[in-house]
Design an enzyme around this catalytic site. Structure first.
Site, mmCIF file in Angstrom:
data_model
loop_
_atom_site.group_PDB
_atom_site.id
_atom_site.type_symbol
_atom_site.label_atom_id
_atom_site.label_comp_id
_atom_site.label_asym_id
_atom_site.label_seq_id
_atom_site.Cartn_x
_atom_site.Cartn_y
_atom_site.Cartn_z
ATOM 1 N N HIS A 192 -2.706 6.728 4.311
ATOM 2 C CA HIS A 192 -3.195 5.817 3.751
ATOM 3 C C HIS A 192 -4.465 5.125 4.412
ATOM 4 O O HIS A 192 -4.442 5.384 5.665
ATOM 5 C CB HIS A 192 -2.160 4.348 3.631
ATOM 6 C CG HIS A 192 -2.625 3.003 3.470
ATOM 7 N ND1 HIS A 192 -3.532 3.084 1.966
ATOM 8 C CD2 HIS A 192 -2.812 1.856 3.834
ATOM 9 C CE1 HIS A 192 -3.979 1.802 1.815
ATOM 10 N NE2 HIS A 192 -3.310 1.165 2.670
ATOM 11 N N CYS A 250 0.747 -1.126 0.105
ATOM 12 C CA CYS A 250 0.099 0.082 -0.044
ATOM 13 C C CYS A 250 0.803 1.266 -0.104
ATOM 14 O O CYS A 250 0.503 2.315 -0.017
ATOM 15 C CB CYS A 250 -0.791 0.118 1.224
ATOM 16 S SG CYS A 250 -2.172 -1.291 0.972
ATOM 17 N N ASN A 310 -10.304 0.367 1.497
ATOM 18 C CA ASN A 310 -8.742 0.260 1.161
ATOM 19 C C ASN A 310 -8.659 0.076 -0.308
ATOM 20 O O ASN A 310 -8.543 -1.064 -0.596
ATOM 21 C CB ASN A 310 -8.193 -0.528 2.139
ATOM 22 C CG ASN A 310 -6.700 -0.715 2.044
ATOM 23 O OD1 ASN A 310 -6.232 -0.159 1.096
ATOM 24 N ND2 ASN A 310 -6.018 -1.529 2.976
HETATM 25 N N1 ACO Z 1 -17.773 -9.174 10.896
HETATM 26 C C1 ACO Z 1 -17.968 -9.715 12.284
HETATM 27 N N2 ACO Z 1 -16.954 -10.199 13.184
HETATM 28 C C2 ACO Z 1 -15.904 -10.208 12.465
HETATM 29 C C3 ACO Z 1 -15.470 -9.710 11.064
HETATM 30 C C4 ACO Z 1 -16.640 -9.353 10.314
HETATM 31 N N3 ACO Z 1 -16.274 -8.826 9.084
HETATM 32 N N4 ACO Z 1 -14.280 -9.985 10.840
HETATM 33 C C5 ACO Z 1 -13.646 -10.621 12.178
HETATM 34 N N5 ACO Z 1 -14.595 -10.626 13.260
HETATM 35 C C6 ACO Z 1 -14.424 -11.049 14.296
HETATM 36 C C7 ACO Z 1 -13.387 -12.164 14.406
HETATM 37 O O1 ACO Z 1 -13.584 -13.473 13.958
HETATM 38 C C8 ACO Z 1 -13.148 -12.337 15.887
HETATM 39 O O2 ACO Z 1 -14.009 -13.090 16.634
HETATM 40 P P1 ACO Z 1 -13.353 -13.828 17.747
HETATM 41 O O3 ACO Z 1 -13.148 -12.762 18.832
HETATM 42 O O4 ACO Z 1 -14.845 -14.429 18.205
HETATM 43 O O5 ACO Z 1 -12.593 -14.494 17.335
HETATM 44 C C9 ACO Z 1 -13.224 -10.705 16.233
HETATM 45 O O6 ACO Z 1 -14.221 -10.273 15.124
HETATM 46 C C10 ACO Z 1 -12.205 -9.880 16.443
HETATM 47 O O7 ACO Z 1 -11.352 -10.028 15.468
HETATM 48 P P2 ACO Z 1 -9.880 -9.319 14.978
HETATM 49 O O8 ACO Z 1 -9.227 -9.924 13.815
HETATM 50 O O9 ACO Z 1 -9.153 -9.493 16.362
HETATM 51 O O10 ACO Z 1 -10.552 -7.835 14.896
HETATM 52 P P3 ACO Z 1 -9.718 -6.394 14.828
HETATM 53 O O11 ACO Z 1 -10.229 -5.671 15.638
HETATM 54 O O12 ACO Z 1 -8.273 -6.515 14.564
HETATM 55 O O13 ACO Z 1 -10.439 -5.851 13.194
HETATM 56 C C11 ACO Z 1 -9.477 -5.742 10.979
HETATM 57 C C12 ACO Z 1 -10.078 -6.586 11.996
HETATM 58 C C13 ACO Z 1 -10.629 -4.511 10.674
HETATM 59 C C14 ACO Z 1 -9.081 -6.671 9.849
HETATM 60 C C15 ACO Z 1 -8.240 -4.988 11.704
HETATM 61 O O14 ACO Z 1 -7.327 -5.849 12.076
HETATM 62 C C16 ACO Z 1 -7.476 -4.318 10.610
HETATM 63 O O15 ACO Z 1 -8.080 -3.448 10.120
HETATM 64 N N6 ACO Z 1 -6.148 -4.429 10.581
HETATM 65 C C17 ACO Z 1 -5.536 -3.837 9.482
HETATM 66 C C18 ACO Z 1 -5.680 -3.940 7.911
HETATM 67 C C19 ACO Z 1 -4.633 -3.443 7.078
HETATM 68 O O16 ACO Z 1 -4.173 -2.479 7.434
HETATM 69 N N7 ACO Z 1 -4.425 -4.084 6.061
HETATM 70 C C20 ACO Z 1 -3.138 -3.496 5.252
HETATM 71 C C21 ACO Z 1 -3.394 -3.135 4.062
HETATM 72 S S1 ACO Z 1 -3.527 -4.202 2.606
HETATM 73 C C22 ACO Z 1 -2.392 -3.992 1.626
HETATM 74 O O17 ACO Z 1 -1.109 -3.657 2.065
HETATM 75 C C23 ACO Z 1 -2.587 -4.622 0.166
#
Ligand code: ACO
Length: 329
Positions: A256, A116, A286
């Site tokens: 970003h 990214c 994103n």
């Molecule tokens: N809907 C409902 N529940 C969900 C979803 C969803 N879409 N996705 C995950 N959950 C659940 C999980 O299963 C988990 O449940 P559990 O506690 O029963 O196991 C709970 O929600 C928490 O999951 P986490 O993964 O810990 O949630 P988090 O708060 O970290 O949010 C997210 C997830 C949004 C993906 C976040 O971690 C994030 O934004 N990370 C960064 C992403 C990013 O920057 N990517 C880089 C760019 S990509 C590139 O470079 C091409």
């Protein structure tokens, strides 16, 4: 600082596909809710490329708009760089598909692939090539069709991504405006936290890799989150230090757009007032390399960027890579 030669942006344009996928649409596809997605990411909807649209098609549209905005034609360009992570083909480079579609003759064209952070890496590469005399006027494009490498059964990733492209025209500055400083880093020991595992020479596509969904993005979201906050704060601090600009002098912080919570956390670490931080993740999700140039093009369209505006661009992505640029309009 005074005597440093600078490059500047002389035209901007962006393009997003027509089709919109809302959180309500996603809730019909995977076990999620609008409330979860908005609270955890800030995303409300994203644009999705049509079946017959490749990354190059989005890039070409954005490029045409940027050229028009700069009052230039393709014949005025002597280098095309396309930043992306979702190429039209493994090879040749997406920039060559774009170059042909723009009817750019034999102008050189190559891709920059840096997660990214790609668009900021692209700006730094273009700066070097312009100031060394290898190119006079560069068309720098950032475009992605992430929704074609998204696993629509994985609720942890499919809610995050959208498609889009944006382009800028760059040339040497003669008026003291432009790119004041840059800072770029990578840490390849963390590649496994965010990648498309199959389809390359490490793991060529087979029936087995397809059965395992190896052609789609795999991510350890919470790990990416932690590194992104830390590294984006570091990058902005370092770029500001190199430009000798105080945080208080920033007019616009353009991060970003990976997650609204990442943006908020970086803003808090840097103590940048919320009204100076540009956020459009609610409308686009994103779009990887396209996020920052789309933001710049939108801000210009809405007359939020004026001569003298000081902007800090800040990105983090797969690799991991991270970078920041201080830019004076
Ligand atoms: N809907 C409902 N529940 C969900 C979803 C969803 N879409 N996705 C995950 N959950 C659940 C999980 O299963 C988990 O449940 P559990 O506690 O029963 O196991 C709970 O929600 C928490 O999951 P986490 O993964 O810990 O949630 P988090 O708060 O970290 O949010 C997210 C997830 C949004 C993906 C976040 O971690 C994030 O934004 N990370 C960064 C992403 C990013 O920057 N990517 C880089 C760019 S990509 C590139 O470079 C091409």
């Amino acid at each position: 600082m005074e005597n440093r030669r600078l490059i500047k942006i002389v035209g901007t344009g962006y393009y997003v596909p027509d089709q919109i996928l809302t959180n309500a649409d996603l809730a019909k596809m995977v076990d999620t809710t609008d409330e979860w997605i908005v609270t955890r990411t800030g995303i409300r909807e994203r644009h999705i490329a049509a079946a017959d649209q490749a990354t190059s098609d989005l890039c070409v549209e954005a490029a045409r708009r940027a050229l028009k905005n700069a009052h230039l034609e393709i014949k005025d360009i002597d280098l095309i760089i396309v930043c992306n992570n979702t190429p039209d083909t493994v090879f040749p480079a997406t920039s060559c598909w774009v170059q042909a579609k723009l009817e750019a003759g034999t102008v050189p064209a190559f891709d920059v692939i840096a997660g990214c952070t790609g668009f900021l890496y692209g700006l730094i590469v273009a700066e070097g090539l312009i100031l060394s005399g290898s190119a006079k006027r560069v068309l720098l494009i950032g475009g992605e069709v992430l929704t074609k490498v998204t696993n629509w059964k994985d609720r942890g990733t499919c809610i995050l991504f959208g498609d889009g492209a944006a382009a800028v025209v760059l040339e040497e500055s003669r008026d003291g405006s432009g790119m004041l400083s840059s800072y770029w880093k990578a840490d390849g020991t963390l590649t496994n936290l965010l990648l498309i595992p199959a389809g390359g020479t490490q793991k060529p596509t087979t029936l087995q890799t397809v059965a395992e969904n190896g052609q789609f993005i795999v991510m350890k979201g919470n790990e990416v989150f932690k590194h992104a906050v830390k590294r984006m704060a570091e990058a902005a601090e370092e770029a500001l230090r190199k430009a000798n600009i105080a945080k208080e002098a920033i007019d616009l912080f353009i991060p970003h757009q990976a997650n609204k919570r990442i943006i908020d956390a970086v803003g808090e670490r840097l103590k940048i007032p919320k009204d100076k931080i540009y956020v459009n993740i609610d409308r686009y999700g994103n779009m990887s390399v396209a996020c920052i140039p789309v933001a710049i093009a939108e801000l210009r369209q809405h007359k939020k960027i004026k001569p003298g505006t000081i902007m800090v661009l800040d990105a983090f992505g797969a690799g991991f890579t991270w970078a920041s640029i201080v830019y004076k309009w």
